[in-house]
Design a protein around this motif. Sequence first.
Motif, PDB file in Angstrom:
ATOM      1  N   ASN A 299       0.796  -1.230   0.000  1.00 16.56           N
ATOM      2  CA  ASN A 299       0.000   0.000   0.000  1.00 16.56           C
ATOM      3  C   ASN A 299       0.824   1.274   0.000  1.00 16.56           C
ATOM      4  OD1 ASN A 299      -2.474  -1.251  -0.072  1.00 16.56           O
ATOM      5  ND2 ASN A 299      -2.699  -1.353   2.153  1.00 16.56           N
ATOM      6  N   LEU A 300       2.132   1.144   0.196  1.00 15.12           N
ATOM      7  CA  LEU A 300       2.976   2.326   0.371  1.00 15.12           C
ATOM      8  C   LEU A 300       2.849   3.322  -0.785  1.00 15.12           C
ATOM      9  CD1 LEU A 300       4.797   3.335   2.564  1.00 15.12           C
ATOM     10  CD2 LEU A 300       6.722   2.198   1.474  1.00 15.12           C
ATOM     11  N   HIS A 301       2.785   2.805  -2.026  1.00 21.47           N
ATOM     12  CA  HIS A 301       2.706   3.742  -3.154  1.00 21.47           C
ATOM     13  C   HIS A 301       1.312   4.352  -3.298  1.00 21.47           C
ATOM     14  CE1 HIS A 301       1.092   0.217  -5.188  1.00 21.47           C
ATOM     15  NE2 HIS A 301       0.641   1.020  -6.110  1.00 21.47           N
ATOM     16  N   HIS A 302       0.297   3.704  -2.702  1.00 16.56           N
ATOM     17  CA  HIS A 302      -1.036   4.333  -2.678  1.00 16.56           C
ATOM     18  C   HIS A 302      -1.113   5.379  -1.561  1.00 16.56           C
ATOM     19  CE1 HIS A 302      -2.971   1.406  -5.283  1.00 16.56           C
ATOM     20  NE2 HIS A 302      -2.586   0.405  -4.514  1.00 16.56           N
ATOM     21  N   TYR A 303      -0.660   4.974  -0.380  1.00 18.73           N
ATOM     22  CA  TYR A 303      -0.980   5.724   0.839  1.00 18.73           C
ATOM     23  C   TYR A 303       0.141   6.613   1.340  1.00 18.73           C
ATOM     24  CZ  TYR A 303      -4.824   2.312   1.523  1.00 18.73           C
ATOM     25  OH  TYR A 303      -5.940   1.535   1.400  1.00 18.73           O
ATOM     26  N   GLY A 304       1.412   6.269   1.059  1.00 18.17           N
ATOM     27  CA  GLY A 304       2.510   6.974   1.716  1.00 18.17           C
ATOM     28  C   GLY A 304       2.624   6.563   3.181  1.00 18.17           C
ATOM     29  N   TYR A 305       3.393   7.359   3.944  1.00 25.12           N
ATOM     30  CA  TYR A 305       3.692   7.025   5.343  1.00 25.12           C
ATOM     31  C   TYR A 305       2.668   7.626   6.298  1.00 25.12           C
ATOM     32  CZ  TYR A 305       8.114   5.669   3.299  1.00 25.12           C
ATOM     33  OH  TYR A 305       9.070   5.067   2.526  1.00 25.12           O
TER      34      TYR A 305
ATOM     35  N   LYS B 263      -2.524   7.186   9.397  1.00 21.46           N
ATOM     36  CA  LYS B 263      -3.753   6.860   8.660  1.00 21.46           C
ATOM     37  C   LYS B 263      -3.499   5.721   7.679  1.00 21.46           C
ATOM     38  CE  LYS B 263      -4.218  11.128   7.484  1.00 21.46           C
ATOM     39  NZ  LYS B 263      -4.655  12.371   6.812  1.00 21.46           N
ATOM     40  N   SER B 264      -2.325   5.748   7.052  1.00 23.38           N
ATOM     41  CA  SER B 264      -1.955   4.664   6.138  1.00 23.38           C
ATOM     42  C   SER B 264      -1.853   3.351   6.907  1.00 23.38           C
ATOM     43  CB  SER B 264      -0.601   4.965   5.490  1.00 23.38           C
ATOM     44  OG  SER B 264      -0.609   6.263   4.948  1.00 23.38           O
TER      45      SER B 264
ATOM     46  N   LEU C 224      -5.343   2.010   7.696  1.00 23.54           N
ATOM     47  CA  LEU C 224      -6.003   1.380   6.543  1.00 23.54           C
ATOM     48  C   LEU C 224      -5.377   0.014   6.249  1.00 23.54           C
ATOM     49  CD1 LEU C 224      -6.483   4.558   4.322  1.00 23.54           C
ATOM     50  CD2 LEU C 224      -8.319   3.112   5.231  1.00 23.54           C
TER      51      LEU C 224
ATOM     52  N   LYS D 284      -7.444   9.441   2.394  1.00 30.33           N
ATOM     53  CA  LYS D 284      -7.290   8.450   3.459  1.00 30.33           C
ATOM     54  C   LYS D 284      -8.210   8.770   4.638  1.00 30.33           C
ATOM     55  CE  LYS D 284      -2.879   9.071   3.448  1.00 30.33           C
ATOM     56  NZ  LYS D 284      -1.459   9.068   3.840  1.00 30.33           N
TER      57      LYS D 284
ATOM     58  N   LEU E 194     -11.250   6.361   6.080  1.00 29.44           N
ATOM     59  CA  LEU E 194     -11.426   5.953   7.483  1.00 29.44           C
ATOM     60  C   LEU E 194     -12.801   6.391   8.004  1.00 29.44           C
ATOM     61  CD1 LEU E 194      -7.809   6.678   8.787  1.00 29.44           C
ATOM     62  CD2 LEU E 194      -8.930   4.432   8.748  1.00 29.44           C
TER      63      LEU E 194
ATOM     64  N   ILE F 160     -15.461   3.987   6.600  1.00 32.15           N
ATOM     65  CA  ILE F 160     -15.455   2.703   7.305  1.00 32.15           C
ATOM     66  C   ILE F 160     -16.158   2.837   8.653  1.00 32.15           C
ATOM     67  CG2 ILE F 160     -13.956   0.974   8.412  1.00 32.15           C
ATOM     68  CD1 ILE F 160     -11.892   1.580   6.125  1.00 32.15           C
TER      69      ILE F 160
ATOM     70  N   ILE G 195     -12.472   0.149   1.042  1.00 32.78           N
ATOM     71  CA  ILE G 195     -11.032   0.390   0.847  1.00 32.78           C
ATOM     72  C   ILE G 195     -10.718   0.436  -0.654  1.00 32.78           C
ATOM     73  CG2 ILE G 195      -8.723  -0.615   1.183  1.00 32.78           C
ATOM     74  CD1 ILE G 195      -9.610  -1.546   3.928  1.00 32.78           C
TER      75      ILE G 195
ATOM     76  N   LYS H 232      -8.907   3.412  -2.859  1.00 33.53           N
ATOM     77  CA  LYS H 232      -7.742   3.223  -3.738  1.00 33.53           C
ATOM     78  C   LYS H 232      -8.055   3.686  -5.157  1.00 33.53           C
ATOM     79  CE  LYS H 232      -5.404  -0.440  -1.176  1.00 33.53           C
ATOM     80  NZ  LYS H 232      -5.095  -1.871  -1.088  1.00 33.53           N
TER      81      LYS H 232
ATOM     82  N   LEU I 176      -7.590   7.359  -5.153  1.00 34.52           N
ATOM     83  CA  LEU I 176      -6.159   7.741  -5.135  1.00 34.52           C
ATOM     84  C   LEU I 176      -5.515   7.544  -6.499  1.00 34.52           C
ATOM     85  CD1 LEU I 176      -5.131   6.237  -1.657  1.00 34.52           C
ATOM     86  CD2 LEU I 176      -5.088   8.659  -2.280  1.00 34.52           C
ATOM     87  N   ASN I 177      -6.020   6.563  -7.245  1.00 37.05           N
ATOM     88  CA  ASN I 177      -5.413   6.258  -8.538  1.00 37.05           C
ATOM     89  C   ASN I 177      -6.155   6.873  -9.724  1.00 37.05           C
ATOM     90  OD1 ASN I 177      -3.380   4.692  -7.350  1.00 37.05           O
ATOM     91  ND2 ASN I 177      -4.785   2.961  -7.161  1.00 37.05           N
TER      92      ASN I 177
ATOM     93  N   ASP J 149      -3.816  15.558   1.205  1.00 40.40           N
ATOM     94  CA  ASP J 149      -2.763  14.618   1.531  1.00 40.40           C
ATOM     95  C   ASP J 149      -1.517  14.917   0.689  1.00 40.40           C
ATOM     96  OD1 ASP J 149      -2.063  11.926   2.742  1.00 40.40           O
ATOM     97  OD2 ASP J 149      -1.644  11.661   0.613  1.00 40.40           O
TER      98      ASP J 149
ATOM     99  N   LEU K 170       1.270  13.235  -0.313  1.00 43.06           N
ATOM    100  CA  LEU K 170       1.662  12.338  -1.404  1.00 43.06           C
ATOM    101  C   LEU K 170       0.684  12.431  -2.565  1.00 43.06           C
ATOM    102  CD1 LEU K 170       3.549  10.032  -2.373  1.00 43.06           C
ATOM    103  CD2 LEU K 170       1.951   8.422  -1.339  1.00 43.06           C
TER     104      LEU K 170
END
Lengths: 233, 233
Positions: A51-57, A60-61, A64, B60, B64, B67, B87, B91, B94-95, B124, B126
């Motif tokens: 998920n890192l490339h979707h969410y980043g750090y 909240k990431s 999820l 993100k 949350l 959910i 979820i 995604k 995000l994409n 966000d 990122l």
Amino acid sequence: MFDVIAFDADDTLWHNEVLYTETQDKFKELLSDYLSADAVEEALYRTEKQNLHHYGYGIKSFALSMIETAIEVSDGQISGQAIQAVIGLAKDMLNAPVQLLDGVHGVITALSKSYQLMVITKGDLLNQESKVSQSGLAHCFTHIEVVSEKTKDTYQALLTKHCISPRRFLMVGNSLRSDVLPVLAIGGQAAYIPYHTTWAHEIVVNPDQGGKVYHELEHIGQVPALVRRLSQT
Amino acid sequence: MFDVIAFDADDTLWHNEVLYTETQDKFKELLSDYLSADAVEEALYRTEKQNLHHYGYGIKSFALSMIETAIEVSDGQISGQAIQAVIGLAKDMLNAPVQLLDGVHGVITALSKSYQLMVITKGDLLNQESKVSQSGLAHCFTHIEVVSEKTKDTYQALLTKHCISPRRFLMVGNSLRSDVLPVLAIGGQAAYIPYHTTWAHEIVVNPDQGGKVYHELEHIGQVPALVRRLSQT
């Protein structure tokens, strides 16, 4: 010698990884009907990496990824209450009081009298700003830079933006991967202060330093002496 | 007249709110066994508002809150599969490919030849960086500033940081609350370009402009003429 000394935040200025470890323990407990603690940890880490490339750090990431892992591990059987408990864990993390590492307050306050100090950190913008503000040290830093990734290019862009020569830049942090190697790569200096635990994602095996040397310290209290020593050479 | 022209990003440079609206429609459908569409929308908005100080803005945070709302609305009966579907919706958001509003490409490219342009956006980190990069317009902007909130103080701090006089600063955006009123309050100029739909949280009733005037435009194509007109007065 240095125009700017920059500090990583999580696990360099204040405790952070321990929050994740404690939360992960509670998460494993929550899923103990389905899978062993080790298997849950492995599944969570796999999900986080995917998920890192979707969410980043950031928290909240992490939340999820915990929810997704809970659904996967329980084969969709996880209850709404358990998911709500995971959300509660994430909110507890976001609201956890900032706990400075030993020596941070004195070192940052003292250095800020002679040097421009910056914070350069990954993670969630709102959460990091709130931690800087809670730390009581915000006035010691001329800039707080929250970035989505700490690569060579990130540091290069930050130094260009603030008109800092790499040779006159020192980065202090607990991650070889994020705080040390990319800074050496652009010709800066770096002090590495390991924290007692490191997230698997940040671990580098046999780091390639390109022939350049970083300074390994045991704790932040040794930074002023390092700065003095480097300024004399 | 202007040293810097800054643009909001979501629903000023590219479509955004429509993504939220479409996702919300799918979310209501997912919960249609439990509650009417209107009641789900109301519950979601309430949860989002409650979570704003924990989570801040962005997809993100929205995920949350969806959910949490699904668990609440279903009284904990929601299935793991349905949460996984939520979820998946996040995604997809995000994409989602960046879709510029009509006229943006030409206006930004043209203005960047005569003015320093900035992006000032919430959300966000990122995700916003990735949208700027996908937009194909990154090279037109000297700075991309992602902030956690757009208040008077945020703008004041940004202008100080970049040594911009408020009188020589124009902000262009679709939110009276975030892009217009705080900029007027610090003595800057603002162009307001309403988007066809606005998130309830960004709506201001009877805005207090402190006697100052903003410029309301129908679309971004009118910005260059506004800039010319203001430069002549």
